[in-house]
Design a protein around this motif. Structure first.
Motif, PDB file in Angstrom:
ATOM      1  N   GLY A   2       0.807  49.506  22.886  1.00 42.11           N
ATOM      2  CA  GLY A   2       1.091  48.367  23.381  1.00 42.11           C
ATOM      3  C   GLY A   2       2.484  47.980  23.091  1.00 42.11           C
ATOM      4  N   ARG A   3       3.150  46.856  23.782  1.00 37.14           N
ATOM      5  CA  ARG A   3       4.531  46.473  23.520  1.00 37.14           C
ATOM      6  C   ARG A   3       4.361  45.369  22.407  1.00 37.14           C
ATOM      7  N   VAL A   4       5.149  45.847  21.483  1.00 36.74           N
ATOM      8  CA  VAL A   4       5.190  44.889  20.358  1.00 36.74           C
ATOM      9  C   VAL A   4       6.406  44.100  20.399  1.00 36.74           C
ATOM     10  N   ILE A   5       6.426  42.804  20.615  1.00 34.63           N
ATOM     11  CA  ILE A   5       7.655  42.016  20.665  1.00 34.63           C
ATOM     12  C   ILE A   5       7.651  40.878  19.561  1.00 34.63           C
ATOM     13  N   ALA A   6       8.744  41.020  18.713  1.00 33.27           N
ATOM     14  CA  ALA A   6       9.100  39.745  17.931  1.00 33.27           C
ATOM     15  C   ALA A   6       9.494  38.388  18.552  1.00 33.27           C
ATOM     16  N   VAL A   7       9.167  37.342  18.259  1.00 31.65           N
ATOM     17  CA  VAL A   7       9.816  36.294  18.848  1.00 31.65           C
ATOM     18  C   VAL A   7      10.372  35.728  17.552  1.00 31.65           C
ATOM     19  N   ALA A   8      11.771  35.449  17.649  1.00 29.94           N
ATOM     20  CA  ALA A   8      12.574  35.248  16.513  1.00 29.94           C
ATOM     21  C   ALA A   8      13.940  34.381  16.899  1.00 29.94           C
ATOM     22  N   ASN A   9      14.165  33.451  16.145  1.00 30.44           N
ATOM     23  CA  ASN A   9      15.250  32.666  15.955  1.00 30.44           C
ATOM     24  C   ASN A   9      15.460  31.878  14.653  1.00 30.44           C
ATOM     25  N   LYS A  16       9.325  28.575  19.050  1.00 31.01           N
ATOM     26  CA  LYS A  16       9.185  30.065  18.750  1.00 31.01           C
ATOM     27  C   LYS A  16       7.561  30.132  18.930  1.00 31.01           C
ATOM     28  N   THR A  17       6.996  29.224  17.971  1.00 29.01           N
ATOM     29  CA  THR A  17       5.500  29.125  17.837  1.00 29.01           C
ATOM     30  C   THR A  17       4.883  28.969  19.193  1.00 29.01           C
ATOM     31  N   THR A  18       5.358  27.828  19.920  1.00 29.51           N
ATOM     32  CA  THR A  18       4.899  27.517  21.220  1.00 29.51           C
ATOM     33  C   THR A  18       5.038  28.445  22.174  1.00 29.51           C
ATOM     34  N   THR A  19       5.903  29.250  22.125  1.00 26.05           N
ATOM     35  CA  THR A  19       6.139  30.486  23.209  1.00 26.05           C
ATOM     36  C   THR A  19       5.245  31.698  22.857  1.00 26.05           C
ATOM     37  N   VAL A  20       5.028  31.987  21.594  1.00 26.41           N
ATOM     38  CA  VAL A  20       4.058  33.091  21.346  1.00 26.41           C
ATOM     39  C   VAL A  20       2.696  32.620  21.653  1.00 26.41           C
ATOM     40  N   HIS A  21       2.320  31.230  21.624  1.00 33.72           N
ATOM     41  CA  HIS A  21       1.036  30.948  22.070  1.00 33.72           C
ATOM     42  C   HIS A  21       0.728  30.892  23.619  1.00 33.72           C
ATOM     43  N   ALA A  22       1.806  30.252  24.413  1.00 33.95           N
ATOM     44  CA  ALA A  22       1.649  30.162  25.721  1.00 33.95           C
ATOM     45  C   ALA A  22       1.842  31.416  26.319  1.00 33.95           C
ATOM     46  N   LEU A  23       2.664  32.211  26.039  1.00 32.93           N
ATOM     47  CA  LEU A  23       3.209  33.391  26.515  1.00 32.93           C
ATOM     48  C   LEU A  23       1.816  34.182  26.252  1.00 32.93           C
ATOM     49  N   TYR A 116      -4.070  47.221  22.187  1.00 36.03           N
ATOM     50  CA  TYR A 116      -3.498  45.847  22.815  1.00 36.03           C
ATOM     51  C   TYR A 116      -2.423  46.225  23.748  1.00 36.03           C
ATOM     52  N   ASP A 117      -2.444  45.596  24.798  1.00 33.85           N
ATOM     53  CA  ASP A 117      -1.062  45.846  25.715  1.00 33.85           C
ATOM     54  C   ASP A 117       0.038  45.011  25.244  1.00 33.85           C
ATOM     55  N   PHE A 118      -0.321  44.053  24.574  1.00 36.55           N
ATOM     56  CA  PHE A 118       0.830  43.109  23.885  1.00 36.55           C
ATOM     57  C   PHE A 118       0.518  42.769  22.601  1.00 36.55           C
ATOM     58  N   VAL A 119       1.636  42.811  21.647  1.00 37.14           N
ATOM     59  CA  VAL A 119       1.360  42.223  20.294  1.00 37.14           C
ATOM     60  C   VAL A 119       2.543  41.282  20.230  1.00 37.14           C
ATOM     61  N   LEU A 120       2.294  39.999  20.003  1.00 41.85           N
ATOM     62  CA  LEU A 120       3.385  39.035  19.836  1.00 41.85           C
ATOM     63  C   LEU A 120       3.605  38.545  18.301  1.00 41.85           C
ATOM     64  N   ILE A 121       4.702  38.726  17.804  1.00 40.76           N
ATOM     65  CA  ILE A 121       4.993  38.081  16.391  1.00 40.76           C
ATOM     66  C   ILE A 121       5.713  37.010  16.242  1.00 40.76           C
ATOM     67  N   ASP A 122       5.008  35.699  15.731  1.00 37.93           N
ATOM     68  CA  ASP A 122       5.893  34.556  15.449  1.00 37.93           C
ATOM     69  C   ASP A 122       6.567  34.363  14.194  1.00 37.93           C
ATOM     70  N   CYS A 123       7.863  34.483  13.938  1.00 39.66           N
ATOM     71  CA  CYS A 123       8.864  34.618  12.960  1.00 39.66           C
ATOM     72  C   CYS A 123       8.954  33.129  12.523  1.00 39.66           C
ATOM     73  N   PRO A 124       9.050  33.019  11.198  1.00 37.68           N
ATOM     74  CA  PRO A 124       9.316  32.098  10.630  1.00 37.68           C
ATOM     75  C   PRO A 124      11.050  31.582  10.841  1.00 37.68           C
ATOM     76  N   PRO A 125      11.437  30.415  10.735  1.00 34.34           N
ATOM     77  CA  PRO A 125      12.837  29.968  10.990  1.00 34.34           C
ATOM     78  C   PRO A 125      13.783  30.246   9.808  1.00 34.34           C
ATOM     79  N   SER A 126      13.892  31.634   9.803  1.00 30.03           N
ATOM     80  CA  SER A 126      15.051  32.245   8.729  1.00 30.03           C
ATOM     81  C   SER A 126      15.394  33.840   9.099  1.00 30.03           C
ATOM     82  N   LEU A 127      16.311  34.400   8.546  1.00 28.48           N
ATOM     83  CA  LEU A 127      16.492  35.854   8.562  1.00 28.48           C
ATOM     84  C   LEU A 127      15.971  36.455   7.356  1.00 28.48           C
ATOM     85  N   GLY A 128      15.196  35.841   6.663  1.00 31.66           N
ATOM     86  CA  GLY A 128      14.748  36.628   5.437  1.00 31.66           C
ATOM     87  C   GLY A 128      13.728  37.900   5.711  1.00 31.66           C
TER      88      GLY A 128
END
Ligand SMILES: Nc1ncnc2c1ncn2[C@@H]1O[C@H](COP(=O)(O)OP(=O)(O)OP(=O)(O)O)[C@@H](O)[C@H]1O
Ligand SMILES: Nc1ncnc2c1ncn2[C@@H]1O[C@H](COP(=O)(O)OP(=O)(O)OP(=O)(O)O)[C@@H](O)[C@H]1O
Ligand SMILES: [Mg+2]
Ligand SMILES: [Mg+2]
Lengths: 250, 250
Positions: A2-9, A16-23, A116-128
């Motif tokens: 599967g393609r593992v994609i982190a959604v981060a900023n 971020k969360t809305t994009t992981v859910h809708a995408l 899975y074909d896709f794994v999307l990871i919703d990241c918190p608002p930090s670079l921790g």
């Protein structure tokens, strides 16, 4: 595989969360099998997907090494969800003292991504350490960007962090691109900022831009994404188009 | 003795930084002497107030015990600014290993607060050690809230954290109230969420609500707040009214 994609900023509130859910929902609608992982102690994704408050076990137990991803899975409207809870904030302190702390999520996902074909990871608002785990576990990073001045500032820091992760913990990490979110085409500011992004950063801007629409803000809590809540809205159509482009991007 | 107010909400993008900048400017306009402290490694407040990128020394050196607040001060349009930089993210890891880690900012501010009528602290979007320092150093906490479902979810967690801080590190901490930001009076969602807040949480909602306006998003980077950028806009007037109410709140 599967393609593992982190959604981060690290900038807060850029969808971020809305994009992981809708995408995720849009990819599932196209027939893909999708897992979405909530890596934020705020557990916004878990809430938006209709998971009950403070699920136990959750991503907290996974990051502490006490549970596997399979032990915590929920199913929500065609998506598998690995939910989070506020306890995950405690895992951050625990992880900082651990050797190999950046690889915990990568190891936890190893047995799962095959299915899975896709794994999307919703990241918190930090670079921790939690976001670093997301970037280390993923092969691609998708960067939601709101076209406003304050959100533009952090893009340079984020791209530097991606470079660090690529040289230290995950040489395969690629930037899939930026997604312009909460876009208001009526104002000059949005267009001006997008032009600035294109000038000052070497990043692909994925089409289409996701329009700002109150319908999107109405859907969390009902367990459904904008795709189900307002299926023919411009935002839902934009996420469907984005899913098609992302699938073609391999 | 100046009033030290932390502006905090772990939910991202709810206008914490914008509120510290605009409220600080409005209090200064009324003749108060104001210090704004940037406690976020993203350094959005420093950027919005026109401080050059990566100031050195900055809040990073203060939190590491290598500089005092006075060593790092900038002046911007009638406000004193204690700026931050991305290095501050490094202080987080350092602080976690330190005894008395929650009191570093409180001690650093002790010699300074006498000189100001108001000290406003801009917290990052997390409940980590930097925000705990902000809540421990302050006597009051102001909670910016965007009237949307995803932002409503975190309010309970935040109020629990405030209770923890009050029982462990800062018995004087009071909740000054919530400020409804980015309010769009044209949609039902905004009004519905405000009604939910009043029902489910025992928190004072300060008036007026701050209206959403693209002029606000245009002002960062020029060093001026919305009060100077669009002085007669509804958002600027709302922040002025909020400043008057806050002064009356003692
Ligand atoms: N296209 C859109 N139109 C209108 N509202 C939107 C849109 N996308 C997201 N929102 C709303 O904007 C707010 C922020 O979105 P979201 O919570 O997804 O951002 P985030 O980057 O995940 O935030 P955080 O940094 O706290 O994790 C939410 O209230 C959400 O409902
Ligand atoms: N009243 C308003 N009208 C329109 N835009 C606004 C308003 N207040 C803030 N904004 C914009 O919304 C975005 C988020 O605001 P801001 O950065 O102040 O939030 P924050 O809570 O400090 O974010 P973070 O969680 O990343 O620290 C910014 O682009 C800002 O310019
Ligand atoms: Mg989120
Ligand atoms: Mg901020």
């Amino acid at each position: 595989m599967g393609r593992v994609i982190a959604v981060a900023n690290q900038k807060g509130g850029v969808a971020k969360t809305t994009t992981v859910h809708a995408l995720g929902a849009a990819l599932a609608e196209r027939g893909a099998s999708v897992l979405v992982v909530d890596l934020d102690p705020q557990a916004s994704l878990s809430f938006a997907a209709g998971v009950e408050d403070e699920p136990e076990p959750s991503m907290h137990e996974v990051m502490m090494g006490r549970a596997s991803i399979d032990d915590i899975l929920y199913e929500s409207h065609g998506l598998d969800v690995a939910p989070s809870s506020i306890d995950l904030a405690g895992a951050e302190v625990h992880l900082l003292a651990k050797t190999g702390r950046e690889y915990v999520l990568q190891r936890a996902l190893r047995a799962t991504t095959e299915r899975y074909d896709f794994v999307l990871i919703d990241c918190p608002p930090s670079l921790g350490i939690l976001t670093i785990n997301g970037l280390t576990a993923a092969r691609e990073v998708l960067i939601p960007l709101q076209a406003e001045l304050l959100t533009l500032r952090g893009l340079g820091q984020l791209l530097e962090t991606v470079t660090d992760v690529r040289s230290f913990t995950n040489p395969e990490l690629e930037v899939a691109g930026a997604v312009i979110t909460l876009f208001d085409s009526r104002t000059r500011l949005g267009r001006d900022v997008v032009a600035r992004i294109r000038e000052s950063h070497d990043i692909r801007i994925l089409e289409p831009f996701i329009p700002k629409s109150v319908k999107v803000a109405e859907s969390p809590g009902r367990g459904i994404s904008i795709l189900d809540h307002a299926s023919s809205s411009r935002a839902a159509m934009a996420y469907r188009e984005l899913a098609a482009h992302l699938e073609a991007l391999t």
